[in-house]
Write a protein that holds these residues in place. Structure first.
Motif, mmCIF file in Angstrom:
data_model
loop_
_atom_site.group_PDB
_atom_site.id
_atom_site.type_symbol
_atom_site.label_atom_id
_atom_site.label_comp_id
_atom_site.label_asym_id
_atom_site.label_seq_id
_atom_site.Cartn_x
_atom_site.Cartn_y
_atom_site.Cartn_z
ATOM 1 N N GLU A 1 6.119 19.667 20.738
ATOM 2 C CA GLU A 1 7.344 19.465 19.947
ATOM 3 C C GLU A 1 7.172 18.310 18.973
ATOM 4 O OE1 GLU A 1 11.130 19.339 21.741
ATOM 5 O OE2 GLU A 1 10.798 21.089 23.025
ATOM 6 N N TRP B 1 13.577 22.233 31.492
ATOM 7 C CA TRP B 1 13.113 23.620 31.557
ATOM 8 C C TRP B 1 12.722 23.936 32.995
ATOM 9 C CZ3 TRP B 1 10.462 20.094 28.250
ATOM 10 C CH2 TRP B 1 10.913 20.109 26.929
ATOM 11 N N GLU C 1 2.452 18.711 27.951
ATOM 12 C CA GLU C 1 2.000 19.452 26.767
ATOM 13 C C GLU C 1 3.170 19.937 25.920
ATOM 14 O OE1 GLU C 1 -1.020 20.035 25.553
ATOM 15 O OE2 GLU C 1 -1.894 18.745 27.092
ATOM 16 N N ARG C 2 4.268 20.308 26.562
ATOM 17 C CA ARG C 2 5.411 20.855 25.820
ATOM 18 C C ARG C 2 6.025 19.797 24.904
ATOM 19 N NH1 ARG C 2 9.329 25.088 28.836
ATOM 20 N NH2 ARG C 2 10.356 25.965 27.002
ATOM 21 N N THR C 3 6.236 18.607 25.457
ATOM 22 C CA THR C 3 6.790 17.522 24.648
ATOM 23 C C THR C 3 5.839 17.137 23.520
ATOM 24 O OG1 THR C 3 8.065 16.630 26.496
ATOM 25 C CG2 THR C 3 7.572 15.126 24.683
ATOM 26 N N THR D 1 10.710 28.485 23.084
ATOM 27 C CA THR D 1 11.861 28.763 23.938
ATOM 28 C C THR D 1 11.656 30.075 24.684
ATOM 29 O OG1 THR D 1 13.025 29.897 22.126
ATOM 30 C CG2 THR D 1 13.464 27.542 22.419
ATOM 31 N N ASP E 1 7.482 20.622 31.987
ATOM 32 C CA ASP E 1 6.976 20.138 30.701
ATOM 33 C C ASP E 1 5.491 20.447 30.506
ATOM 34 O OD1 ASP E 1 7.229 18.914 28.254
ATOM 35 O OD2 ASP E 1 6.894 16.899 29.016
ATOM 36 N N TRP E 2 4.959 21.349 31.338
ATOM 37 C CA TRP E 2 3.551 21.759 31.218
ATOM 38 C C TRP E 2 2.623 20.529 31.213
ATOM 39 C CZ3 TRP E 2 4.530 25.134 26.254
ATOM 40 C CH2 TRP E 2 5.456 26.146 26.552
ATOM 41 N N LYS F 1 8.028 24.123 18.745
ATOM 42 C CA LYS F 1 9.015 24.179 19.825
ATOM 43 C C LYS F 1 9.135 25.614 20.315
ATOM 44 C CE LYS F 1 13.784 23.030 21.024
ATOM 45 N NZ LYS F 1 15.079 22.456 20.536
#
Length: 440
Positions: free
Chosen positions: A46, A33, A41-43, A53, A37-38, A51
């Motif tokens: 998920e 992205w 935090e993003r993973t 987008t 991945d923040w 999730k």
């Protein structure tokens, strides 16, 4: 420069510059992205079932030669998509249950409408597939899907586009008819593709490892395609429902020895709409429904080395519509793309496709009769009451998809439009295009 170009440019530039401040190495070729991945935090979200987008698609088109105006015009159009998917088994312990919400915003102008086709003729193709259905915010998805018997049976309910689940097709091109489901391009009054959503329900049953049968029921409601204000894009009532569109589709996913056991997908389907439909050849005559049938095929033909994704693919799509009620009697599409053409660019692809609209001869006859009644024998480029006589339109595209990273795609392309809007007197058009997609 028009406002749509400047708005898209400002939005794109601001997001790109913001990403530089938010993350290190935003242009890394393995970056999933653009905003990163923040900090993990993003993973983590998920893994917990959430999730998110965010994506921007921009498509520019420059007229090189031909078309109605023949003045080498330039137009750009864009689409912003914001969405979230929820694994409700992880979130709420609801077994085999998922949900999704998606909001979209389109803006810009179409080179086809502005320069290529005769403005008095109804549109057939478009050299920018992301254009259409108004410059408004839309609720494009809001559904829940529940699986039964280890997902052998799946039930989906909510707001959705019809081609999300029926007549779906690969999209490797910028040209409208070469991208995605075909039905929405020829029967758009009853079949709604992205970004329009309608109330619907569908059921998919995998009755054998390679075979799936699907059936759905979707509302026919003209309120869903209104474009006067943003509130039209979030219409949820069913006050003006005119009927239902009912598709049935059989899907076969074999690995045939003929193609070295490479994966393929073959679909045959039909639909019936219960909404009243006007006869295209006789003024004032209506029918109590309309129907269409289709065939879709996608097959991987070769594999490059040990990478299962690299190789040559082919797709063929055909639609046959009800000649009593549909201006476009049929469409055909044939396309090829090669994934990973170079060892150094395994995620790039080269695409070539041809797509054809066949105008109903009953429509052509009626147009000729109308012109004759008004005293026109030959094509008149200026008369306001002249009705352009429409025949077939052929679209051709050659492109190269440069996948810098999973976050950034650039797709330069060259397009040729034979008989724009099916009008023989309009010069064939050559168009240079560029698609840009960014996942944030």
């Amino acid at each position: 420069m028009n406002n749509s170009i400047s708005t898209s440019s400002v939005l794109t530039a601001s997001l790109l510059f913001s990403s530089l401040a938010m993350a290190n190495q935003p242009w890394s070729q393995d970056r999933q992205w653009l905003f990163g991945d923040w900090n993990g935090e993003r993973t983590q979200l998920e893994q917990q079932g959430y999730k998110f987008t965010a994506a921007l698609m921009n498509q520019s088109a420059d007229g090189l030669d031909g078309g109605y105006k023949d003045n080498n015009g330039f137009e750009t159009t864009s689409q912003l998509t914001l969405g979230a998917n929820f694994d409700l088994e992880k979130i709420a312990d609801w077994q085999d249950t998922t949900a999704a919400v998606m909001i979209t915003k389109r803006e810009g102008k179409s080179l086809t409408n502005e320069n290529i086709k005769d403005p008095r003729a109804s549109q057939l193709g478009n050299v920018q597939e992301v254009y259409g259905r108004g410059e408004i915010w839309r609720l494009t998805q809001a559904w829940v899907k529940k699986g039964f018997n280890d997902n052998q049976l799946q039930l989906k309910v909510g707001r959705m586009g019809m081609s999300d689940d029926f007549n779906a097709s690969q999209c490797e091109f910028q040209n409208l008819l070469l991208c995605g489901g075909q039905l929405g391009k020829s029967i758009s009054s009853i079949w709604y593709n992205w970004p329009v959503s309608v109330w619907g329900v569908n059921l998919k049953y995998q009755f054998a490892p390679e075979w799936t049968l699907g059936v759905g029921v979707y509302e026919v409601n003209p309120d869903n395609i209104k474009t006067a204000s943003n509130s039209d894009g979030f219409n949820l009532d069913m006050n003006n429902v005119e009927g239902a569109t009912i598709p049935v589709e059989l899907i076969w996913k074999p690995k045939l020895a003929l193609f070295n056991a490479l994966p393929g997908e073959y679909k045959i389907g039909a639909l019936y709409s219960t909404a009243d439909a006007s006869d295209v050849g006789v003024a004032g005559k209506t029918h109590d429904g309309k129907h269409s049938v289709w065939f879709n095929a996608q097959q991987q033909l070769t594999q490059q080395g040990a990478d299962a994704k690299r190789g040559l693919y082919v797709s063929f799509n055909a639609v046959i519509n009800d000649k009593d009620t549909t201006a476009v009697s049929s469409t055909q599409q044939l396309s090829f793309w090669y994934k990973g053409p170079f060892d150094s660019r395994p995620n790039d692809s080269v695409g070539f496709g041809l797509a054809n609209y066949v105008v109903n001869d009953r429509v052509t006859d009626r147009q000729i009769a109308t012109n004759n009644s008004r005293g026109y024998v030959d094509y008149d480029a200026f008369a306001a009451d002249y009705v352009p006589v429409q025949d077939d339109e052929l679209n051709v595209e050659l492109n190269y998809s440069y996948q810098w990273s999973p976050a950034v795609l650039l797709r330069p392309n060259l397009q040729y439009v034979y008989q724009p809007a099916g009008v023989k007197a309009v010069k064939d058009a050559w168009v240079a295009g560029l698609t840009m997609r960014i996942n944030f």
